[in-house]
Motif scaffolding. Structure first.
Motif, PDB file in Angstrom:
ATOM      1  N   LEU A 130       0.876  -1.057   0.060  1.00 11.74           N
ATOM      2  CA  LEU A 130      -0.177   0.042   0.126  1.00 11.74           C
ATOM      3  C   LEU A 130       0.897   1.091   0.028  1.00 11.74           C
ATOM      4  O   LEU A 130       0.403   2.021  -0.831  1.00 11.74           O
ATOM      5  CB  LEU A 130      -1.136  -0.115   1.229  1.00 11.74           C
ATOM      6  CG  LEU A 130      -2.047   1.045   1.306  1.00 11.74           C
ATOM      7  CD1 LEU A 130      -2.981   1.061  -0.018  1.00 11.74           C
ATOM      8  CD2 LEU A 130      -2.741   1.057   2.890  1.00 11.74           C
ATOM      9  N   LEU A 131       1.922   1.257   0.896  1.00 15.01           N
ATOM     10  CA  LEU A 131       2.870   2.471   1.062  1.00 15.01           C
ATOM     11  C   LEU A 131       3.207   2.722  -0.423  1.00 15.01           C
ATOM     12  O   LEU A 131       3.670   3.965  -0.872  1.00 15.01           O
ATOM     13  CB  LEU A 131       3.786   2.042   2.179  1.00 15.01           C
ATOM     14  CG  LEU A 131       4.554   3.203   2.548  1.00 15.01           C
ATOM     15  CD1 LEU A 131       3.938   4.117   3.573  1.00 15.01           C
ATOM     16  CD2 LEU A 131       5.814   2.541   3.265  1.00 15.01           C
ATOM     17  N   LEU A 132       3.823   1.504  -1.041  1.00 10.58           N
ATOM     18  CA  LEU A 132       4.661   1.729  -2.434  1.00 10.58           C
ATOM     19  C   LEU A 132       3.651   2.508  -3.307  1.00 10.58           C
ATOM     20  O   LEU A 132       3.852   3.256  -3.963  1.00 10.58           O
ATOM     21  CB  LEU A 132       5.085   0.360  -2.752  1.00 10.58           C
ATOM     22  CG  LEU A 132       5.907   0.348  -3.716  1.00 10.58           C
ATOM     23  CD1 LEU A 132       7.383   0.521  -2.860  1.00 10.58           C
ATOM     24  CD2 LEU A 132       6.155  -1.199  -4.212  1.00 10.58           C
ATOM     25  N   ALA A 133       2.424   1.939  -3.295  1.00 13.02           N
ATOM     26  CA  ALA A 133       1.329   2.431  -4.264  1.00 13.02           C
ATOM     27  C   ALA A 133       1.086   3.741  -4.114  1.00 13.02           C
ATOM     28  O   ALA A 133       1.030   4.716  -4.882  1.00 13.02           O
ATOM     29  CB  ALA A 133      -0.007   1.503  -4.155  1.00 13.02           C
ATOM     30  N   VAL A 134       1.018   4.180  -2.917  1.00 14.42           N
ATOM     31  CA  VAL A 134       0.599   5.643  -2.320  1.00 14.42           C
ATOM     32  C   VAL A 134       1.734   6.366  -2.713  1.00 14.42           C
ATOM     33  O   VAL A 134       1.495   7.474  -3.262  1.00 14.42           O
ATOM     34  CB  VAL A 134       0.073   5.737  -0.766  1.00 14.42           C
ATOM     35  CG1 VAL A 134       0.035   7.158  -0.538  1.00 14.42           C
ATOM     36  CG2 VAL A 134      -1.252   5.007  -0.560  1.00 14.42           C
ATOM     37  N   CYS A 135       2.776   6.096  -2.599  1.00 17.07           N
ATOM     38  CA  CYS A 135       4.077   6.679  -2.745  1.00 17.07           C
ATOM     39  C   CYS A 135       4.022   7.146  -4.095  1.00 17.07           C
ATOM     40  O   CYS A 135       4.240   8.326  -4.586  1.00 17.07           O
ATOM     41  CB  CYS A 135       5.218   5.917  -2.224  1.00 17.07           C
ATOM     42  SG  CYS A 135       5.763   6.440  -0.580  1.00 17.07           S
ATOM     43  N   SER A 136       4.077   6.107  -4.991  1.00 22.67           N
ATOM     44  CA  SER A 136       4.178   6.335  -6.444  1.00 22.67           C
ATOM     45  C   SER A 136       2.962   7.074  -6.921  1.00 22.67           C
ATOM     46  O   SER A 136       3.347   8.259  -7.703  1.00 22.67           O
ATOM     47  CB  SER A 136       4.110   5.054  -7.155  1.00 22.67           C
ATOM     48  OG  SER A 136       3.020   4.194  -6.812  1.00 22.67           O
ATOM     49  N   LEU A 137       1.678   7.241  -6.247  1.00 22.01           N
ATOM     50  CA  LEU A 137       0.884   8.053  -6.791  1.00 22.01           C
ATOM     51  C   LEU A 137       0.969   9.364  -6.398  1.00 22.01           C
ATOM     52  O   LEU A 137       0.755  10.436  -7.175  1.00 22.01           O
ATOM     53  CB  LEU A 137      -0.812   7.527  -5.865  1.00 22.01           C
ATOM     54  CG  LEU A 137      -1.320   6.412  -6.675  1.00 22.01           C
ATOM     55  CD1 LEU A 137      -2.451   5.837  -5.810  1.00 22.01           C
ATOM     56  CD2 LEU A 137      -1.672   6.836  -8.284  1.00 22.01           C
ATOM     57  N   VAL A 138       1.664   9.720  -5.245  1.00 18.92           N
ATOM     58  CA  VAL A 138       1.816  10.887  -4.640  1.00 18.92           C
ATOM     59  C   VAL A 138       3.015  11.620  -5.687  1.00 18.92           C
ATOM     60  O   VAL A 138       2.861  12.817  -6.013  1.00 18.92           O
ATOM     61  CB  VAL A 138       2.460  10.834  -3.224  1.00 18.92           C
ATOM     62  CG1 VAL A 138       2.970  12.203  -2.649  1.00 18.92           C
ATOM     63  CG2 VAL A 138       1.046  10.681  -2.131  1.00 18.92           C
ATOM     64  N   VAL A 139       3.879  10.669  -5.833  1.00 21.38           N
ATOM     65  CA  VAL A 139       5.214  11.237  -6.928  1.00 21.38           C
ATOM     66  C   VAL A 139       4.418  11.831  -8.270  1.00 21.38           C
ATOM     67  O   VAL A 139       4.626  12.788  -8.632  1.00 21.38           O
ATOM     68  CB  VAL A 139       6.301  10.236  -6.954  1.00 21.38           C
ATOM     69  CG1 VAL A 139       7.038  10.615  -8.083  1.00 21.38           C
ATOM     70  CG2 VAL A 139       6.924  10.114  -5.787  1.00 21.38           C
ATOM     71  N   VAL A 140       3.756  10.848  -8.738  1.00 20.45           N
ATOM     72  CA  VAL A 140       3.121  11.003 -10.104  1.00 20.45           C
ATOM     73  C   VAL A 140       2.222  12.236  -9.952  1.00 20.45           C
ATOM     74  O   VAL A 140       2.290  13.255 -10.696  1.00 20.45           O
ATOM     75  CB  VAL A 140       2.198   9.750 -10.347  1.00 20.45           C
ATOM     76  CG1 VAL A 140       1.516  10.245 -11.601  1.00 20.45           C
ATOM     77  CG2 VAL A 140       3.294   8.627 -10.844  1.00 20.45           C
ATOM     78  N   SER A 141       1.333  12.315  -8.878  1.00 16.85           N
ATOM     79  CA  SER A 141       0.377  13.368  -8.734  1.00 16.85           C
ATOM     80  C   SER A 141       1.367  14.874  -8.756  1.00 16.85           C
ATOM     81  O   SER A 141       1.003  15.896  -9.044  1.00 16.85           O
ATOM     82  CB  SER A 141      -0.382  13.423  -7.381  1.00 16.85           C
ATOM     83  OG  SER A 141      -1.058  12.215  -7.384  1.00 16.85           O
TER      84      SER A 141
END
Ligand code: ADP
Ligand code: MG
Length: 611
Positions: free
Chosen positions: A25-36
């Motif tokens: 989950l952390l990985l997914a959220v991190c990548s989403l935040v970076v992308v955002s």
């Protein structure tokens, strides 16, 4: 199984699963935040530009239209009014400015102040005459766009369009919403996928943990069922191999232990072991008998149960000094006294400190007695041999010194020498017989023998001797009694006993021989009315060379071995020999022999024991 086991395993692996899922989950959220972080500004810029372009487009369209009207001669005020009517929504303002950027006097919009930057830019012919600023009239942040009106290539005025900036925000809001939804859906998908992956990854670990837990709780046959050739598969394989090895080692250990237990418990020597703290570690059966303990005493302090027993002292000394020790001690008194030999060895693992001691205690009473008897025998034999030899030598020397000249003396001396030589021979014969019996060199020749007939034979053979001594010798009438025995040897016993009886009974006395069956045994008794044996001598009467009156026995050619031989023979047949005697009244020597199997009456039978 311990209820704690599987629970703790499950808890461990559940937390592992949760951690795995969380990291997904952390990985997914991190990548989403970076992308955002990269995407949002870009999207905002894009949307803003598009919106500005749209407003600018409106302005340009209005300008194209109004420049047409201007060429037809409409005044700026008229143009401004048309422009105002072009607004497609209430909050939209569309107005016209002259070539200097000033509104017509009729305009609702303030004319004071400097020319707005977008108007100035449009007048200059800049590519994007757009601006955002606060409008003091409408009290609102607004977006302004301006487009020039042209006539023959000259700027003749400017059309200004303004819309509330809020509208642009609304557009951006949708972008934010989409992004938020994507974030939530992404996280959700990551969580679900992560949980699924975590379960798949943690399942073999969980299986391993459960198997390890079961093994640690003693279920050595437990194995981890894990498929796959990855690291966990390898680990499971190694784990299972380890389990097999453990099982094998433990089996070997248990086997070894059983063997040692069997050896120790079947030992006739007593084995006692204590640990460093003085608690009993081991007691074999012999030790329990010797020390009067039982298996429940194992694990208890030896000092409490053994008090000041020599065994405890030996063990304590060995532990204290850390070296082997040996000693002898006696238990009991008088005829009950037993002699024990104790040897103790410290217990230590490798070269480590002393962790206890083990003592082996052996009953050496019989050994010591046998040693003593052997010594006595040697002394006795030499003594017995010396007497006749001294006598022979004395008479021979006297003869040689000249006595041979007198025929009468010569004959007398030679007769004595002959008698002494005969005695020597008898002694040697008896000793040989005894040693053959003891060493079992000549095994007994067992056969079915009529004991009553044997006794009658012995009596008739010794009749002449009894007559010579005026002793009445009789065999009481007896039924047929069958024993399994070596007839010659039993004859020897009978002869020895009857000869003794005749010999130690003065003239006019009686010797009676009786044979009877008693239960499973045949009993032979030889009774006489002779001089009897003093009570003090009775216990030793069957010892070798033991004679009540040495000189008288010797005079009669006795060796003192007759009863010893008789006892040996009877005992070799599984019987017992005994004597009862009253001084001056007579003696009864009796011995038993087991009846031949067919002779033994069935148990509980009322039939008389004899036939
Ligand atoms: N019937 C008996 N009455 C009295 N004393 C006996 C009798 N039988 C044996 N003894 C005593 O036991 C001793 C040992 O007997 P035995 O072993 O036959 O030796 P030995 O006859 O050579 O003296 C005899 O010397 C004698 O003192
Ligand atoms: Mg004798």
């Amino acid at each position: 199984m311990n209820p704690r086991g599987p629970t703790s395993g499950a808890v461990k692996s559940a937390s592992l699963r949760r951690r795995l899922a969380a990291s997904h989950l952390l990985l997914a959220v991190c990548s989403l935040v970076v992308v955002s972080a990269y995407l949002v500004p870009a999207l905002v810029r894009l949307q803003t530009e598009r919106y500005e372009q749209a407003v600018l487009g409106q302005a340009r369209m209005a300008a194209r239209m109004l420049q047409h009207y201007q060429q037809e001669g409409l005044t700026l005020a008229q143009l401004d009014e048309i422009a105002g009517a072009l607004a497609w929504r209430q909050e939209i303002y569309i107005g016209v400015k002259d070539a200097d950027g000033r509104p017509p006097a009729t305009s609702r919009w303030a004319a004071e102040g400097p020319v707005p930057p977008e108007v100035a830019a449009a007048l200059r012919g800049a590519p994007m005459p757009v601006a955002v600023r606060y409008d003091p009239v409408l009290h609102d942040m607004r977006l302004y766009a301006a487009a020039p009106m042209l006539a023959q290539g000259r700027v003749t005025g400017v059309v200004q369009v303004s819309v509330p900036r809020v509208w642009m925000r609304d557009v951006l809001m949708r972008v934010w919403e989409a992004l938020g939804t994507a974030l939530v859906l992404g996280a959700l998908a990551a969580w679900v996928l992560g949980a699924w992956r975590a379960r798949r990854l943690s399942a073999p670990v969980q299986a391993l943990a459960r198997a390890a837990d079961r093994i640690s709780h003693g279920d050595l046959d437990s194995r981890a069922v894990v498929a796959g050739r990855d690291e966990i598969g390898h680990l499971a394989h190694a784990f299972n191999t380890m389990g097999d090895q453990l099982r094998k080692q433990l089996d070997a250990l248990a086997q070894e232990r059983t063997k040692i237990d069997a050896i120790v418990s079947s030992m006739t020597d007593a084995v006692v072991a204590t640990d460093g703290a003085g608690r009993l570690l081991l007691l074999n059966r012999a030790a329990r008998d010797l020390l009067g303990l039982d298996a429940r005493n194992v694990g208890h302090p030896a000092g409490d149960v053994l008090r000041d027993h020599a065994v405890l002292r030996g063990l304590e000394r060995t532990i204290r000094l850390g070296t082997d020790s040996a000693e002898e001690f006696t238990v009991g008194t008088g005829a009950e006294e037993r002699l024990f030999h104790l040897s103790a060895t410290p217990l230590r693992a490798g070269a480590g400190p002393v962790s206890g001691a083990v003592a082996v205690v052996r009953d050496v009473t019989d050994l010591r007695r046998a040693e003593r008897l052997r010594r006595e025998l040697t002394a006795n034999v030499s003594h017995e041999l010396r007497t006749p030899l001294t006598s022979i030598k004395g008479f021979t020397e006297t003869l040689l010194a000249g006595a041979w000249a007198d025929e009468e003396t010569c004959r007398r001396f030679l007769t004595i020498i002959d008698a002494e030589a005969t005695r020597l021979m008898t002694l040697v014969d008896d000793l040989t017989a005894l040693s053959r019996l003891e060493s079992r060199a000549a095994p007994l020749q067992f056969a079915s023998v009529r004991l009553d007939v044997l006794a009658a034979d012995a009596v008739s053979r010794l009749h002449p001797q009894a007559e010579r001594q005026s002793v009445a010798l009789d065999a009481a009438p007896a039924p047929a009694i069958m024993v399994t025995a070596d007839g010659n040897r039993i004859m020897q016993v009978l002869t020895n006993l009857i000869e003794n009886a005749i010999h130690f009974t003065p003239g006019g006395g009686r010797v009676d021989v009786a044979v009877r069956a008693d239960g499973a045994e045949a009993v032979v008794s030889v009774s006489d009315t002779g001089r009897g044996i003093p009570a003090d001598d009775l216990p030793r009467i069957f010892d070798r060379f033991y004679r009540v009156d040495r000189s008288r026995s010797r005079e009669a050619g006795g060796t003192g071995l007759g009863l010893a031989i008789a006892k040996h023979i009877v005992e070799a047949h599984g019987g017992r020999i005994a004597v009862r005697s009253r001084l001056g009244r007579g003696s009864v020597f009796s011995f038993t022999l087991p009846l031949a199997a067919a002779e033994v009456p069935p148990r509980g039978s009322l039939r008389p024991a004899t036939r």
